[in-house]
Design an enzyme around this catalytic site. Sequence first.
Site, PDB file in Angstrom:
ATOM      1  N   GLN A 100       0.813  -1.213   0.000  1.00  0.00           N
ATOM      2  CA  GLN A 100       0.000   0.000   0.000  1.00  0.00           C
ATOM      3  C   GLN A 100       0.848   1.265   0.000  1.00  0.00           C
ATOM      4  OE1 GLN A 100      -1.317   0.648   4.514  1.00  0.00           O
ATOM      5  NE2 GLN A 100      -1.693  -1.465   3.818  1.00  0.00           N
ATOM      6  N   HIS A 126       0.239   5.811   0.991  1.00  0.00           N
ATOM      7  CA  HIS A 126      -0.627   6.812   1.598  1.00  0.00           C
ATOM      8  C   HIS A 126      -0.445   8.137   0.872  1.00  0.00           C
ATOM      9  CE1 HIS A 126      -1.171   3.855   4.677  1.00  0.00           C
ATOM     10  NE2 HIS A 126       0.091   3.919   5.059  1.00  0.00           N
ATOM     11  N   GLU A 141       3.555   7.316   8.798  1.00  0.00           N
ATOM     12  CA  GLU A 141       3.571   6.380   9.920  1.00  0.00           C
ATOM     13  C   GLU A 141       4.983   5.885  10.201  1.00  0.00           C
ATOM     14  OE1 GLU A 141       0.667   3.703   8.183  1.00  0.00           O
ATOM     15  OE2 GLU A 141       2.206   2.196   7.817  1.00  0.00           O
ATOM     16  N   HIS A 170       4.819   0.140   0.511  1.00  0.00           N
ATOM     17  CA  HIS A 170       5.356  -0.644   1.619  1.00  0.00           C
ATOM     18  C   HIS A 170       4.379  -1.751   2.000  1.00  0.00           C
ATOM     19  CE1 HIS A 170       2.791   2.467   3.472  1.00  0.00           C
ATOM     20  NE2 HIS A 170       2.520   1.553   4.395  1.00  0.00           N
ATOM     21  N   ARG A 222      -4.228   0.668  -2.038  1.00  0.00           N
ATOM     22  CA  ARG A 222      -3.590  -0.648  -2.066  1.00  0.00           C
ATOM     23  C   ARG A 222      -3.055  -0.977  -3.452  1.00  0.00           C
ATOM     24  NH1 ARG A 222      -7.693  -0.618   1.540  1.00  0.00           N
ATOM     25  NH2 ARG A 222      -7.124  -1.336   3.644  1.00  0.00           N
TER      26      ARG A 222
END
Length: 416
Positions: free
Chosen positions: A96, A98, A133, A262, A281
Amino acid sequence: MDRLQNTVRPYAWGSPTALPELLGEHPTGAPQAELWMGAHPGAPSLVDRGSGPVPLSEVIAADPDGELGAAAVAAFGPRLPFLLKLLAAAQPLSLQVHPDPAQAVAGFADEEARGVPRDAPHRNYKDDQHKPELLAALTPFEGLCGFRPAAEAARLLASLDVDGLKPYADILRARPEEAALREVLTAVLSADRDEIADTVRRAATAASRLAGEPGPHADDYAAYAGIARHHPGDPGLLAAMLLHFVRLRPGEALYLDAGVPHAYLSGLGVEIMASSDNVLRCGLTSKHVDVPELLRVVRFEATGPGVLVPEPDADGAEVYRTPVGEFRLSRHVLAAGGAPRSLDAPTAQIVLCTDGEVTLVDEAGQQAPAGGNPSGTIGEPGGELRLARGRSAYLPASACPRVSGEGTIFRATVAV
């Protein structure tokens, strides 16, 4: 200070044993994937300030400035801008990426304007926030992170000696890096699954065979063989081969910025992120894959694998330094008999104990009464709160906490 009551998410890829072992509980036999700590609407932690458990999100909404601190509210609004998790992976998660802040705002506004229901399985943007993240390993941890240099990816694909991979290797050798990575990922994800199935199968077989042989890519082959066992026939396997395979030692971390593809593969770690649900995704999933939007968000550039080592800080902590403001994660390793350490901060924070046992004392106002205050509520300045392994606490901006004991804590706060 408030002891947190947290929710465990039972996603299918979770480990049946890692979280129960950390929490000192008996396994149920079902997968336990993530334990959430924070105020995310999907599973807010509960706190009890004397009138029964209530969601942390409601406590914050009642007094944002008092709970979060004026600086955090000014920067990120009246909400806790991070979500802290324990993540326990026994199987690979989806591959996926972001979005960055501008992409998140535009994507959310577009889907709102088109009337796409927020709970629709094909919706990409659940909110208008980005989702950087960080994952800090508690055990040896494996994952995929960031594109390999195109030439290196070409050599790896060629080493599998699969006819269907040769055109991709040729593109990676011949084109400028950004164009090559874009063209190969586009071809893999846009291909008819039936037409590419033989190539995926042969690549998985070759990776499994080569995993047992010495060579520079032995660990990569073993990782791809494991992915193929859990996701047979998924073209995402070929996309995974374009990425760095990473093995973290306990204490090391992965930082995942916007646009970086990642996937987590296995292990137990502490994860912190901006409080968002926005995920696009690439594969290794049965969920929706929006290839055109994905290709708009992915950054097609070779990067390092993004491994971070915590850096010593002035307060005795080790800090995982990142360029984002929504969160700051640090680790404190406390020795028996050591002097208490201050955890003062102008914002709200969450403290998680991952080893041993620690004691938090709020030194705001009066001193702690004899024996302390086991309930640890913020309504009683000077309260004392003990955290055993796997337990966590919420500290509002108005607290003046110190921590002591013998163990390890991870401290999440806002970087303002």
